[in-house]
Design a protein around this motif. Sequence first.
Motif, PDB file in Angstrom:
ATOM      1  N   LYS A  59      63.805  21.624   9.043  1.00 53.24           N
ATOM      2  CA  LYS A  59      64.329  21.133   7.651  1.00 53.24           C
ATOM      3  C   LYS A  59      63.241  20.019   7.223  1.00 53.24           C
ATOM      4  O   LYS A  59      63.002  19.242   8.136  1.00 53.24           O
ATOM      5  CB  LYS A  59      65.590  20.298   7.964  1.00 53.24           C
ATOM      6  N   ILE A  60      62.840  20.109   5.983  1.00 47.40           N
ATOM      7  CA  ILE A  60      61.988  19.542   5.456  1.00 47.40           C
ATOM      8  C   ILE A  60      62.408  18.536   4.533  1.00 47.40           C
ATOM      9  O   ILE A  60      63.108  18.415   3.601  1.00 47.40           O
ATOM     10  CB  ILE A  60      60.769  20.503   4.402  1.00 47.40           C
ATOM     11  N   PHE A  61      62.036  17.132   4.893  1.00 49.12           N
ATOM     12  CA  PHE A  61      62.813  15.929   4.215  1.00 49.12           C
ATOM     13  C   PHE A  61      61.539  15.384   3.320  1.00 49.12           C
ATOM     14  O   PHE A  61      62.126  14.463   2.396  1.00 49.12           O
ATOM     15  CB  PHE A  61      63.167  14.782   5.400  1.00 49.12           C
ATOM     16  N   ALA A  62      60.379  15.574   3.578  1.00 51.50           N
ATOM     17  CA  ALA A  62      59.499  14.976   2.584  1.00 51.50           C
ATOM     18  C   ALA A  62      58.121  15.943   2.626  1.00 51.50           C
ATOM     19  O   ALA A  62      57.828  16.498   3.773  1.00 51.50           O
ATOM     20  CB  ALA A  62      59.109  13.739   2.790  1.00 51.50           C
ATOM     21  N   ASN A  63      57.589  16.247   1.453  1.00 52.76           N
ATOM     22  CA  ASN A  63      56.345  16.959   1.493  1.00 52.76           C
ATOM     23  C   ASN A  63      55.222  16.336   0.149  1.00 52.76           C
ATOM     24  O   ASN A  63      55.566  16.826  -0.699  1.00 52.76           O
ATOM     25  CB  ASN A  63      56.433  18.359   1.260  1.00 52.76           C
ATOM     26  N   VAL A  64      54.601  15.471   0.753  1.00 52.65           N
ATOM     27  CA  VAL A  64      53.698  14.524  -0.397  1.00 52.65           C
ATOM     28  C   VAL A  64      52.359  15.074  -0.198  1.00 52.65           C
ATOM     29  O   VAL A  64      51.795  15.117   0.680  1.00 52.65           O
ATOM     30  CB  VAL A  64      53.858  13.139  -0.012  1.00 52.65           C
ATOM     31  N   VAL A  65      51.726  15.488  -1.491  1.00 53.29           N
ATOM     32  CA  VAL A  65      50.284  15.734  -1.635  1.00 53.29           C
ATOM     33  C   VAL A  65      49.774  14.766  -2.555  1.00 53.29           C
ATOM     34  O   VAL A  65      50.152  14.813  -3.616  1.00 53.29           O
ATOM     35  CB  VAL A  65      50.365  17.222  -2.073  1.00 53.29           C
ATOM     36  N   ALA A  66      48.621  14.266  -2.220  1.00 53.42           N
ATOM     37  CA  ALA A  66      47.669  13.618  -3.139  1.00 53.42           C
ATOM     38  C   ALA A  66      46.533  14.524  -3.624  1.00 53.42           C
ATOM     39  O   ALA A  66      45.721  14.745  -2.635  1.00 53.42           O
ATOM     40  CB  ALA A  66      47.247  12.351  -2.772  1.00 53.42           C
ATOM     41  N   SER A  67      46.428  14.958  -4.870  1.00 53.92           N
ATOM     42  CA  SER A  67      45.247  15.913  -5.201  1.00 53.92           C
ATOM     43  C   SER A  67      44.099  15.083  -5.405  1.00 53.92           C
ATOM     44  O   SER A  67      44.240  13.985  -6.042  1.00 53.92           O
ATOM     45  CB  SER A  67      45.815  16.870  -6.259  1.00 53.92           C
ATOM     46  N   GLN A  68      42.833  15.835  -5.081  1.00 55.13           N
ATOM     47  CA  GLN A  68      41.729  15.108  -5.561  1.00 55.13           C
ATOM     48  C   GLN A  68      40.959  15.889  -6.433  1.00 55.13           C
ATOM     49  O   GLN A  68      39.775  15.851  -6.768  1.00 55.13           O
ATOM     50  CB  GLN A  68      40.774  15.083  -4.346  1.00 55.13           C
ATOM     51  N   THR A  69      41.657  16.837  -7.292  1.00 57.08           N
ATOM     52  CA  THR A  69      41.231  17.696  -8.223  1.00 57.08           C
ATOM     53  C   THR A  69      40.495  16.798  -9.318  1.00 57.08           C
ATOM     54  O   THR A  69      39.138  17.106  -9.517  1.00 57.08           O
ATOM     55  CB  THR A  69      42.269  18.532  -9.209  1.00 57.08           C
ATOM     56  N   ASP A  70      40.874  15.630  -9.884  1.00 61.95           N
ATOM     57  CA  ASP A  70      39.986  15.056 -10.874  1.00 61.95           C
ATOM     58  C   ASP A  70      38.520  14.565 -10.228  1.00 61.95           C
ATOM     59  O   ASP A  70      37.412  14.459 -11.041  1.00 61.95           O
ATOM     60  CB  ASP A  70      40.752  13.790 -11.183  1.00 61.95           C
ATOM     61  N   LEU A  71      38.601  14.283  -8.779  1.00 63.65           N
ATOM     62  CA  LEU A  71      37.375  13.501  -8.262  1.00 63.65           C
ATOM     63  C   LEU A  71      36.367  14.803  -8.408  1.00 63.65           C
ATOM     64  O   LEU A  71      35.049  14.609  -8.456  1.00 63.65           O
ATOM     65  CB  LEU A  71      37.800  13.067  -6.857  1.00 63.65           C
ATOM     66  N   ILE A  80      63.304   7.245   6.607  1.00 63.79           N
ATOM     67  CA  ILE A  80      63.067   7.090   7.804  1.00 63.79           C
ATOM     68  C   ILE A  80      61.977   6.055   7.905  1.00 63.79           C
ATOM     69  O   ILE A  80      61.351   5.861   7.351  1.00 63.79           O
ATOM     70  CB  ILE A  80      63.051   8.042   8.467  1.00 63.79           C
ATOM     71  N   GLY A  81      62.175   5.298   9.016  1.00 64.13           N
ATOM     72  CA  GLY A  81      61.190   4.397   9.440  1.00 64.13           C
ATOM     73  C   GLY A  81      60.244   4.873  10.430  1.00 64.13           C
ATOM     74  O   GLY A  81      60.095   6.057  10.913  1.00 64.13           O
ATOM     75  N   LEU A  82      58.708   4.302  10.351  1.00 67.07           N
ATOM     76  CA  LEU A  82      57.955   5.130  11.445  1.00 67.07           C
ATOM     77  C   LEU A  82      58.331   4.922  12.816  1.00 67.07           C
ATOM     78  O   LEU A  82      57.967   5.976  13.399  1.00 67.07           O
ATOM     79  CB  LEU A  82      56.643   4.125  11.191  1.00 67.07           C
ATOM     80  N   GLU A  83      59.090   4.076  13.143  1.00 68.89           N
ATOM     81  CA  GLU A  83      59.709   4.035  14.530  1.00 68.89           C
ATOM     82  C   GLU A  83      60.818   5.163  14.840  1.00 68.89           C
ATOM     83  O   GLU A  83      60.798   5.584  15.993  1.00 68.89           O
ATOM     84  CB  GLU A  83      60.406   2.690  14.790  1.00 68.89           C
ATOM     85  N   GLN A  84      61.012   6.006  13.978  1.00 70.42           N
ATOM     86  CA  GLN A  84      62.091   6.986  13.933  1.00 70.42           C
ATOM     87  C   GLN A  84      61.219   8.474  14.184  1.00 70.42           C
ATOM     88  O   GLN A  84      61.845   9.474  14.662  1.00 70.42           O
ATOM     89  CB  GLN A  84      62.885   7.120  12.911  1.00 70.42           C
ATOM     90  N   VAL A  85      59.790   8.410  14.161  1.00 73.22           N
ATOM     91  CA  VAL A  85      59.061   9.546  14.423  1.00 73.22           C
ATOM     92  C   VAL A  85      59.086   9.878  15.787  1.00 73.22           C
ATOM     93  O   VAL A  85      58.782   8.950  16.674  1.00 73.22           O
ATOM     94  CB  VAL A  85      57.682   9.275  13.587  1.00 73.22           C
ATOM     95  N   GLY A  86      59.351  11.288  16.156  1.00 73.82           N
ATOM     96  CA  GLY A  86      59.529  11.521  17.565  1.00 73.82           C
ATOM     97  C   GLY A  86      58.304  12.266  17.917  1.00 73.82           C
ATOM     98  O   GLY A  86      58.218  12.704  19.103  1.00 73.82           O
ATOM     99  N   CYS A  87      57.466  12.787  16.891  1.00 71.17           N
ATOM    100  CA  CYS A  87      56.177  13.690  17.093  1.00 71.17           C
ATOM    101  C   CYS A  87      55.406  13.433  15.994  1.00 71.17           C
ATOM    102  O   CYS A  87      55.811  13.472  14.760  1.00 71.17           O
ATOM    103  CB  CYS A  87      56.675  15.013  17.609  1.00 71.17           C
ATOM    104  N   VAL A  88      54.212  13.495  16.374  1.00 67.36           N
ATOM    105  CA  VAL A  88      53.080  13.599  15.161  1.00 67.36           C
ATOM    106  C   VAL A  88      52.464  14.677  15.273  1.00 67.36           C
ATOM    107  O   VAL A  88      52.007  15.318  16.425  1.00 67.36           O
ATOM    108  CB  VAL A  88      51.917  12.480  15.465  1.00 67.36           C
ATOM    109  N   ALA A  89      52.256  15.631  14.142  1.00 66.97           N
ATOM    110  CA  ALA A  89      51.655  16.925  14.097  1.00 66.97           C
ATOM    111  C   ALA A  89      50.257  16.691  13.147  1.00 66.97           C
ATOM    112  O   ALA A  89      50.581  16.190  11.948  1.00 66.97           O
ATOM    113  CB  ALA A  89      52.729  17.687  13.483  1.00 66.97           C
ATOM    114  N   VAL A  90      49.331  17.579  13.453  1.00 61.88           N
ATOM    115  CA  VAL A  90      48.235  17.498  12.510  1.00 61.88           C
ATOM    116  C   VAL A  90      47.408  18.898  12.454  1.00 61.88           C
ATOM    117  O   VAL A  90      47.481  19.629  13.554  1.00 61.88           O
ATOM    118  CB  VAL A  90      47.242  16.242  13.064  1.00 61.88           C
TER     119      VAL A  90
END
Length: 343
Positions: A29-41, A74-84
């Motif tokens: 389940k996806i709760f947030a999907n935030v993308v900051a584009s650099q197109t202008d740069l 959610i808060g950062l303390e609620q994160v149960g796994c970091v994915a990269v």
Amino acid sequence: MAGLSGIYFLGIETSCDETAAAVFTDELKIFANVVASQTDLHARFGGVVPEVAARAHLQRLLPVIDEALKQAGIGLEQVGCVAVLNMPGLVGALLVGVSAAKALALALDVPLVSANHIEAHIYACRLAAGRDIFPCVGLVVSGGHTSLFHCRSALAFELLGTTIDDAAGEAFDKVSNILGLGFPGGPAVERAAQTGNPRAYDFPRSFLHDERLDFSFSGIKTAVLYAVHGQGATQGGPPLTEQQRADLAASFQQAVIDVLVGKARQALERTGLGRLALGGGVAANSKLRQELAGMTHELNAELYVPTPGLCTDNAAMAAITVEKWRSGQFAPLDLDAVPTLKL
């Protein structure tokens, strides 16, 4: 940590010029999907400048992560796994995301899981479908990659063929620059092609009738350059009319799509599979989607395409790491950024 919706994952993606963070769960389940584009740069350079991309990631990653957590509630303390997503990509850009992921996993004392950016593009189809799509043929078409895979499962990919020079998305960017259409090239060429004749110019379709499942888009880029500036490509001659520009864009786009569809058909027939999954930024091209839909219909095969927000680089597709998490395939804290494609 566990919440009402399962284990919360924080996904991070910085492989090229999109700074992205997402929050999802082990139930996909996806709760947030935030993308900051650099197109202008990068627009004034006509392409992505690696050093500029890396610096922008450094400036934007923490605010993007903060926004993803805020949207997820959610808060950062609620994160149960970091994915990269740690491969492939621009090494400087990747290092920003990988370093942040390792630091967060260590500070939160939670597992770290990594995945391949290209495989994640195919997994985006799994997210959009809401059900298992494997085994399938995977076609990734982006600015840096154009590859075909036999995806035996979500974590077992066999490379069937790839580009020997330019990726399709890179060719779109370069042709857009030649035609003066701007950056990024994919959307610009597609817009111009809407009023053009796709048969006005007979551009090359490399390897279309070969048995090999590889791609080559350097020749078509050069053919467009010669069509605009002459065989010597001296930047001379009269300026293009709007109709000439539209015809060139449409003819180029059609030639690329003919090759992509033809090779995807060959891969389906060769593997005997009845599912095709399309991923990558160029997957947002409506003409490509339309022609792949027609081809798969002819073969009585299923076509899976992500929603537009899951086509371009994003961190929600890092949900492929859930598959690794379930099988205990955790990443070490000395995880490195890997710029080249490894399966």
